[in-house]
Design a protein around this motif. Structure first.
Motif, short mmCIF file in Angstrom:
data_model
loop_
_atom_site.label_atom_id
_atom_site.label_comp_id
_atom_site.label_asym_id
_atom_site.label_seq_id
_atom_site.Cartn_x
_atom_site.Cartn_y
_atom_site.Cartn_z
N TRP A 81 0.76 -1.14 -0.12
CA TRP A 81 0.02 0.12 -0.02
C TRP A 81 0.90 1.07 -0.09
N LEU A 82 1.86 1.22 0.77
CA LEU A 82 2.69 2.68 1.22
C LEU A 82 3.98 2.80 0.56
N VAL A 83 4.70 1.65 0.37
CA VAL A 83 6.28 1.70 -0.02
C VAL A 83 6.31 1.93 -1.56
N PRO A 84 6.73 3.01 -2.14
CA PRO A 84 6.92 2.84 -3.65
C PRO A 84 7.62 1.56 -4.12
N GLY A 85 6.97 1.28 -5.38
CA GLY A 85 7.40 -0.10 -5.59
C GLY A 85 6.03 -0.95 -5.42
N HIS A 86 5.66 -0.81 -4.44
CA HIS A 86 4.43 -1.65 -4.05
C HIS A 86 4.68 -3.08 -4.26
N GLY A 87 5.60 -3.51 -3.95
CA GLY A 87 5.73 -5.08 -4.03
C GLY A 87 5.71 -5.61 -5.15
N GLY A 88 5.80 -4.56 -6.45
CA GLY A 88 5.85 -5.31 -7.78
C GLY A 88 4.45 -5.75 -8.07
N PRO A 89 4.25 -6.49 -9.34
CA PRO A 89 3.00 -6.95 -9.68
C PRO A 89 2.39 -7.90 -8.77
N ASP A 90 1.02 -7.91 -8.92
CA ASP A 90 0.39 -9.19 -8.10
C ASP A 90 0.80 -10.57 -8.70
N SER A 91 1.42 -11.38 -8.00
CA SER A 91 1.63 -12.89 -8.32
C SER A 91 0.58 -13.52 -9.11
N ALA A 92 -0.40 -13.36 -8.47
CA ALA A 92 -1.73 -14.11 -8.98
C ALA A 92 -2.13 -13.83 -10.54
N THR A 93 -1.54 -12.67 -11.03
CA THR A 93 -1.99 -12.11 -12.50
C THR A 93 -0.87 -12.24 -13.42
N THR A 94 0.20 -12.79 -12.99
CA THR A 94 1.45 -12.82 -13.64
C THR A 94 1.97 -14.28 -13.89
N GLU A 95 2.37 -14.49 -15.33
CA GLU A 95 2.96 -15.52 -15.49
C GLU A 95 4.71 -15.74 -15.20
N LEU A 96 5.09 -16.72 -15.36
CA LEU A 96 6.60 -16.97 -14.97
C LEU A 96 7.28 -15.98 -15.90
N GLY A 97 6.99 -16.22 -17.27
CA GLY A 97 7.71 -15.34 -18.04
C GLY A 97 7.12 -13.96 -18.79
N GLY A 98 6.51 -13.35 -17.89
CA GLY A 98 5.63 -12.14 -18.16
C GLY A 98 6.68 -10.99 -18.31
N PRO A 99 5.95 -9.73 -18.46
CA PRO A 99 6.98 -8.59 -18.82
C PRO A 99 7.55 -8.34 -17.65
N PRO A 100 8.88 -7.98 -17.48
CA PRO A 100 9.48 -7.68 -16.32
C PRO A 100 9.13 -6.37 -15.68
N PRO A 101 9.10 -6.11 -14.17
CA PRO A 101 8.79 -5.15 -13.62
C PRO A 101 9.73 -4.06 -13.59
N LYS A 102 9.23 -2.69 -13.52
CA LYS A 102 10.41 -1.57 -13.25
C LYS A 102 11.52 -1.87 -12.15
N LEU A 103 12.77 -1.32 -12.41
CA LEU A 103 13.71 -1.58 -11.79
C LEU A 103 13.52 -1.11 -10.41
N GLY A 104 12.74 0.09 -10.13
CA GLY A 104 12.49 0.58 -8.70
C GLY A 104 11.66 -0.21 -7.66
N ALA A 105 10.85 -1.32 -8.65
CA ALA A 105 10.06 -2.45 -7.78
C ALA A 105 10.94 -3.14 -7.15
N VAL A 106 11.95 -3.44 -7.52
CA VAL A 106 12.78 -4.86 -6.99
C VAL A 106 12.74 -4.89 -5.61
N PRO A 107 13.22 -3.90 -4.86
CA PRO A 107 13.60 -3.77 -3.54
C PRO A 107 12.23 -4.31 -2.63
N THR A 108 10.98 -3.63 -3.18
CA THR A 108 9.95 -4.11 -2.51
C THR A 108 9.53 -5.45 -2.80
N ILE A 109 9.84 -6.18 -4.02
CA ILE A 109 9.33 -7.40 -4.42
C ILE A 109 10.18 -8.44 -3.56
N LEU A 110 11.44 -8.00 -3.35
CA LEU A 110 12.12 -8.88 -2.51
C LEU A 110 11.99 -8.80 -0.92
#
Length: 428
Positions: A81-110
């Motif tokens: 909700w609050l942190v920039p990057g927002h955890g990246g895309p919702d895993s429920a809606t993504t395939e394993l080989g889908g478009p890559p997220p923006k680099l800025g979302a990487v820290p919150t995904i991890l």
């Protein structure tokens, strides 16, 4: 006579040059995955081994299970909700080989992936790790060379991650056999598989050198093949696949119900509370991504009654649906493997005449086939779980009618309906 119509092929020099980034991406993918595993394992031991002892509890204490999963849900929801990057895309809606997220979302995904893996959420590391590795591969190598298509970089990141996940490049090679044709690369199938296989091999070897896990077990061998095994294996795989189909049918409705609450901290916290209740019902073995718990089941299958195995199967598949629907980030393959293993052992407990290796392999293959819609990965995981190569020819036949059951069934992925342009918010 020379065939002048033969398709052009990549030169050896080109393959060698392109293998360098493929190998580096494979190594980097394994390093990211191993780092994610190590950090999440340390946090997991803190949350489930050391910390509960300070309050007179342990990992099996009901109120502790509920508390940790609820707090995990609240923490993940707050980040989304609050942190920039927002955890990246919702895993429920993504395939394993889908478009890559923006680099800025990487820290919150991890960050959200680590919290989910450590907090006992029933999701695996594959989706977040692939998202991170794809973003890094495109960001780094896309800038170094414009000659490597972004789609190929994503494929190499996926290959490297899958190789690291399973500890072997075979799974990645099998998966991409049907998709490399879409790449604008000349040559034969092996020309096109050369680079993904290099990335997957580098990822697998690097992961093993770093002390990572391998999805490989050994059960009592099946022995001589009997005709009845085909029918028994088909019934186990078919019922397991139907469980996956039912889960896939319910998935979008649960996802819609949770997200109707609008605020991530609300629906993810509620999801954590539900997971806490499920963890109390099923016990600690039904928590977490499921790989170590699968090993626990296979190490001493005789320790579990049919009723316990049925409970594990039901609780885990519901936990998988809740975790994936409620906004947690993670993959669905490892939890599905646990479900298939528990169901295969349930079939073996109810009908002891079935070889345990066949029962487990078919149970895993059925639900994995329904979850991934990929026959190769279903066969591969089934064989890896039982460790009995004699089962392979049976699986190659059994999968054919099971594929007819799942081929038109819904996927275990949510595809949100497209909104009208006037009502849709602007997307970056």
């Amino acid at each position: 006579m020379t065939d002048t119509t033969a398709a052009p092929r990549l030169s050896v020099r080109t393959l060698v040059l392109m293998a360098v980034p493929a190998l580096l991406i494979g190594i980097g993918s394994a390093v990211v995955l191993r780092a994610l595993d190590l950090v999440s394992e340390q946090l997991m031991h803190f949350l489930w081994d050391w910390l509960p002892g300070q309050f007179g509890a342990d990992e099996s204490t009901p109120w502790w299970i509920f508390l940790i999963l609820t707090l995990t849900g609240a923490a993940v929801g707050a980040i989304v909700w609050l942190v920039p990057g927002h955890g990246g895309p919702d895993s429920a809606t993504t395939e394993l080989g889908g478009p890559p997220p923006k680099l800025g979302a990487v820290p919150t995904i991890l960050l959200v992936a680590i919290l989910g893996l450590a907090g006992g959420v029933s999701l695996g590391p594959e989706n977040p790790t692939i998202a991170v590795n794809s973003a890094l591969a495109v960001a780094v190598f896309g800038r170094l060379s414009t000659k490597i298509p972004p789609a190929l970089l994503v494929m190499l990141a996926v290959s490297g991650t899958i190789g690291a996940l399973f500890g072997t490049p075979v799974a990645a090679a099998l998966i991409f056999t049907g998709t490399v044709g879409a790449l604008a690369l000349p040559g034969s199938l092996w020309d096109k598989l050369f680079l993904p296989l290099a990335a997957a091999g580098a990822g697998a070897v690097t992961m093993l050198l770093l002390g990572g896990e391998s999805i490989s077990f050994t059960l009592e061998p099946m022995g001589a093949i009997q005709p009845i095994y085909l029918l028994q294996g088909f019934l186990i795989a078919a019922v397991s696949a139907i469980l996956g189909i039912v889960a896939a049918f319910l998935f979008p409705y649960l996802h819609k119900a949770f997200h109707a609450l609008r605020n991530p901290i609300i629906f993810t916290t509620i999801g954590g509370m539900i997971l806490g209740v499920l963890g109390i019902i099923g016990g600690p073995i039904t928590l977490f991504k499921g790989l170590e718990q699968t090993a626990e089941l296979l190490e001493h299958p005789e320790d579990y009654s049919a009723s316990q195995l049925a409970l594990f199967t039901g609780v885990k598949i519901v936990a998988l649906l809740i975790a994936a629907s409620a906004g947690f980030r993670g993959g669905r393959i490892f939890p599905a493997v646990f479900v298939g293993t528990a169901f295969g052992l349930l079939a073996f407990a109810l009908f002891p005449g079935i070889p345990i290796s066949l029962a487990v392999a078919c149970g895993v293959m059925g639900i994995t086939l329904a979850a991934t819609k990929d026959g190769w990965i279903g066969i591969f995981v089934g064989i890896a779980l039982c460790g009995d190569i004699t089962v392979l020819p049976l699986l190659c036949l059994i999968i054919l009618p099971v594929w007819l059951i799942v081929t038109k069934a819904p996927e275990l992925t949510v595809h949100p309906p497209e909104k009208a342009p006037a009502a849709a918010p602007a997307k970056a």
